[in-house]
Design a protein around this motif. Structure first.
Motif, PDB file in Angstrom:
ATOM      1  N   GLY A  43     -50.686 -77.956 -21.667  1.00  0.00           N
ATOM      2  CA  GLY A  43     -49.611 -78.907 -21.316  1.00  0.00           C
ATOM      3  C   GLY A  43     -50.493 -80.425 -21.411  1.00  0.00           C
ATOM      4  O   GLY A  43     -51.576 -80.470 -22.011  1.00  0.00           O
ATOM      5  N   ASN A  44     -49.917 -81.121 -20.693  1.00  0.00           N
ATOM      6  CA  ASN A  44     -50.323 -82.828 -20.646  1.00  0.00           C
ATOM      7  C   ASN A  44     -51.397 -82.843 -19.671  1.00  0.00           C
ATOM      8  O   ASN A  44     -51.063 -82.344 -18.610  1.00  0.00           O
ATOM      9  N   GLY A  45     -52.300 -83.675 -19.621  1.00  0.00           N
ATOM     10  CA  GLY A  45     -53.228 -83.972 -18.825  1.00  0.00           C
ATOM     11  C   GLY A  45     -54.199 -82.872 -18.174  1.00  0.00           C
ATOM     12  O   GLY A  45     -54.843 -82.750 -16.903  1.00  0.00           O
ATOM     13  N   VAL A  46     -54.464 -81.993 -19.253  1.00  0.00           N
ATOM     14  CA  VAL A  46     -55.224 -80.727 -18.969  1.00  0.00           C
ATOM     15  C   VAL A  46     -56.666 -81.107 -19.222  1.00  0.00           C
ATOM     16  O   VAL A  46     -57.104 -81.657 -19.996  1.00  0.00           O
ATOM     17  N   MET A  47     -57.704 -80.608 -18.183  1.00  0.00           N
ATOM     18  CA  MET A  47     -58.928 -80.767 -18.400  1.00  0.00           C
ATOM     19  C   MET A  47     -59.667 -79.371 -18.399  1.00  0.00           C
ATOM     20  O   MET A  47     -59.249 -78.274 -17.745  1.00  0.00           O
ATOM     21  N   ILE A  48     -60.523 -79.096 -19.897  1.00  0.00           N
ATOM     22  CA  ILE A  48     -60.888 -77.536 -19.890  1.00  0.00           C
ATOM     23  C   ILE A  48     -62.470 -77.978 -19.910  1.00  0.00           C
ATOM     24  O   ILE A  48     -62.915 -78.647 -20.858  1.00  0.00           O
ATOM     25  N   GLY A  49     -63.071 -77.106 -18.953  1.00  0.00           N
ATOM     26  CA  GLY A  49     -64.614 -77.149 -18.896  1.00  0.00           C
ATOM     27  C   GLY A  49     -65.391 -76.623 -19.777  1.00  0.00           C
ATOM     28  O   GLY A  49     -64.852 -75.755 -20.503  1.00  0.00           O
ATOM     29  N   ALA A  50     -66.473 -77.125 -19.732  1.00  0.00           N
ATOM     30  CA  ALA A  50     -67.470 -76.436 -21.052  1.00  0.00           C
ATOM     31  C   ALA A  50     -67.765 -75.049 -20.751  1.00  0.00           C
ATOM     32  O   ALA A  50     -67.711 -74.442 -20.030  1.00  0.00           O
ATOM     33  N   GLY A  51     -67.633 -74.662 -22.050  1.00  0.00           N
ATOM     34  CA  GLY A  51     -67.480 -73.148 -22.311  1.00  0.00           C
ATOM     35  C   GLY A  51     -66.534 -72.207 -22.010  1.00  0.00           C
ATOM     36  O   GLY A  51     -66.363 -71.027 -21.966  1.00  0.00           O
ATOM     37  N   ALA A  52     -65.330 -72.631 -21.514  1.00  0.00           N
ATOM     38  CA  ALA A  52     -64.250 -72.096 -21.333  1.00  0.00           C
ATOM     39  C   ALA A  52     -63.272 -71.419 -22.251  1.00  0.00           C
ATOM     40  O   ALA A  52     -63.677 -71.938 -23.358  1.00  0.00           O
ATOM     41  N   LYS A  53     -62.720 -70.274 -22.220  1.00  0.00           N
ATOM     42  CA  LYS A  53     -62.146 -69.715 -23.277  1.00  0.00           C
ATOM     43  C   LYS A  53     -60.622 -69.612 -22.667  1.00  0.00           C
ATOM     44  O   LYS A  53     -60.554 -68.921 -21.704  1.00  0.00           O
ATOM     45  N   VAL A  54     -59.931 -70.169 -23.592  1.00  0.00           N
ATOM     46  CA  VAL A  54     -58.319 -69.923 -23.093  1.00  0.00           C
ATOM     47  C   VAL A  54     -57.657 -69.188 -24.429  1.00  0.00           C
ATOM     48  O   VAL A  54     -57.652 -69.601 -25.617  1.00  0.00           O
TER      49      VAL A  54
END
Length: 215
Positions: A123-134
């Protein structure tokens, strides 16, 4: 929106999100995440116009230069910031909304079990931190914060914070987290261990009382 307006938006996004960026010139010349995004926008044009070989060649060349691999079929929104960038992989059917920030080592990928739409929708305005897996064709809501190292395999609603492996939605002090502290995070595994230790202690006391009553 014109090419130059879009270009200026991308530069402004990097300047706003990265306190280390001292000038627009520095972002344009030296930031691999910026270069990867600009390359992707061109490669995506070729991909959408059925020139997939050219698009793939552009994306692979860029991956070798920047360490950021974005499939030309992916849809990337406006004002997205890729901070540092190295190790990022974004799959073909991924959709990323506007005003997102993605840190190094992030994978927006598939599980290997799906066909068609195989990758996540962010979505909008999402922050995905270092090393995260989606992973997988899941939906991540607006203004979601995904902590460093989290593995997300299920849908996430708007305004949630996700931590852990597998990713779990959490609240800190009973309140929604607006600004994620990537260092002082709650640990759901340690919390579960602590709760189990308390339960075991209570059961042990009950057993001792029962044994005393039988004497």
């Amino acid at each position: 929106m014109s090419y130059f307006s879009d270009y200026k938006e991308d530069v402004k996004s990097f300047l706003e999100h990265d306190p280390a960026a001292s000038s627009a010139f520095e972002v344009i010349m030296l930031y691999p995440g910026f270069k990867a995004l600009r390359n992707h926008r061109k490669a995506n044009w070729f991909y959408r116009h059925k020139m997939k070989l050219i698009a793939r060649a552009m994306s692979q060349y860029c991956a070798h230069r920047t360490g950021v691999e974005i499939h030309p079929g992916a849809t990337i929104g406006r004002r997205v910031c890729i901070d540092h960038g190295h190790g990022i992989v974004i799959g073909e059917t991924t959709e990323v909304g506007n005003d997102c920030i993605i840190y190094q080592g992030v994978t927006l990928g598939g599980t290997g079990k799906d066909t068609g739409k195989r990758h996540p929708t962010i979505g909008n305005g999402v922050m995905i931190g270092a090393g995260a897996k989606v992973l997988g064709p899941i939906n991540i809501g607006n203004k979601v914060k995904i902590a460093s190292g989290a593995v997300v395999v299920k849908d996430v609603d708007d305004n949630c914070t996700v931590v852990g492996v597998p990713g779990r939605v959490v609240k800190i002090d009973g309140e929604r987290v607006d600004d994620l502290d990537q260092i002082n995070l709650p640990d759901p595994v340690m919390n579960a261990i602590r709760d189990n230790s308390i339960l075991i202690s209570e059961l042990s006391k009950r057993i001792e009382r029962l044994e005393e009553n039988q004497k």
